[in-house]
Design an enzyme around this catalytic site. Structure first.
Site: not given
Ligand code: SF4
Length: 345
Positions: A298, A197, A35, A118, A190, A136, A206
């Site tokens: 960063s 998607c 981690e 986290y 995602c 996270d 979603c």
């Molecule tokens: S549909 Fe929603 S949860 Fe699925 S990858 Fe696309 S944005 Fe992410």
């Protein structure tokens, strides 16, 4: 009863999860190492460091007893060196306060140096199956998109909203699997840009997908201000040896070595610094100089130049080392690259 989110995520996870070495263990020491290494680091790069650390420091005791310079040397190239210093400090804390046994309660884990909410939730759930939801960057993104949450994730209010939501969604019977699955889903499906998607098992639920708002979520309040610094490094060469110094101030690269440095507010050339160098070293001879090298951290953008100068005086806080031995020391990656390409060639 298992929630729709858990059922969907776990099905997806079983099909798509990557085989990663730290997923094969429940040893809290190894999970802690993974981690900390993976904070601000890509999995591909982090894996080789994880395997190196497990090999060189197979137990918390071995890590605690190792010289800090060896730990920093093994960390070289990963950046954010405070993580390595904290690892070493915390390993000693575990030896002294917990008789060498990694603590097994969330509160004790959270109280260790360098471990935030986290990391404590990750270790507590992955190693001990304790019911703490991880939060996270991946989880913030998934939750903000699925539930259409517009509260900035870096605001005090946002942190509370997401923490409460993440905890309420946690599958209490399978906290480790749930946490692994939602993080992996954020990292592989995602994604921050171009999430998949079209093939997403959660698209029907979603909010961002339904409202064409994927690019807007998650929302961040603050823009990171990048500080510009100009670092002029002088390799002070005396026959076959050069001078080096260990950075001790609370700044970037604490505990790592560097050459003689003159930092300036603006970009300057060698001639601008010459009077200062003559005053310090009396007689100098320039034998090589580099082009300006940009190095991105960063929150900082470094503009660096290297000069090799022959001197007969070594400043008293500096030590000398043979050029052929330079790689034995721990250096920031920028300087290490310069040593490899310009001094050892
Ligand atoms: S549909 Fe929603 S949860 Fe699925 S990858 Fe696309 S944005 Fe992410």
């Amino acid at each position: 009863m298992e929630s729709w989110l858990y059922i969907t995520l776990i099905k997806w996870y079983n099909l798509h999860k990557r085989d990663l070495p730290w997923r094969e263990t429940k040893d809290p020491y190894k999970i802690w190492l993974s981690e900390i290494i993976l904070q601000q680091t890509q999995v591909i790069q982090g894996t080789s460091y994880y395997l190196k650390f497990i090999k060189n420091y197979p137990t918390v005791k071995k890590l605690a007893n190792a010289p800090i310079d060896s730990v920093l040397k093994d960390w070289q190239g990963l950046g954010y060196y405070s993580r390595a210093r904290n690892l070493h400090f915390t390993a000693n804390q575990i030896i002294e306060k917990h008789n060498g046994k990694f603590p097994s309660s969330y509160t004790e884990i959270r109280n260790l140096k360098g471990i935030g909410d986290y990391t404590a939730a990750a270790i507590a759930s992955f190693s001990f199956d304790l019911p703490y939801a991880v939060l996270d960057g991946n989880v913030y993104r998934v939750l903000s998109r699925i539930f259409g949450i517009k509260t900035p994730i870096d605001s005090v209010a946002g942190k509370k909203v997401f923490k409460d939501l993440a905890q309420s969604l946690l599958d209490l019977k399978h906290p480790a699997d749930y946490n692994q699955a939602i993080m992996e889903f954020g990292s592989q499906q995602c994604k921050p840009t171009n999430p998949d998607c079209g093939n997403c098992p959660l698209s029907q639920k979603c909010w961002a997908f339904k409202h064409d708002a994927i690019k807007e979520l998650p929302i961040k309040e603050k823009k990171i201000k990048v500080k510009h610094r100009h670092l002029n490094y002088f390799v002070l060469k005396n026959k076959n040896k050069v001078a080096f110094f260990k950075r001790n101030e609370k700044d970037i690269w604490q505990g790592l070595n560097e050459f003689y440095l003159i930092e300036t507010k603006e970009p300057v050339g060698f001639e601008d610094l010459l009077p200062q160098l003559i005053k310090k070293f009396k007689k100098i001879e320039l034998s090589a100089s580099s082009k300006e090298i940009k190095h991105v951290l960063s929150h900082q953008l470094l503009f660096c130049k290297f000069y090799v100068i022959e001197v007969s005086i070594t400043p008293k806080e500096y030590e000398l080392i043979a050029i052929k031995d330079l790689q034995k020391l721990a250096w920031p990656r920028l300087i290490d690259n310069y040593i490899n390409t310009c001094l050892l060639n």
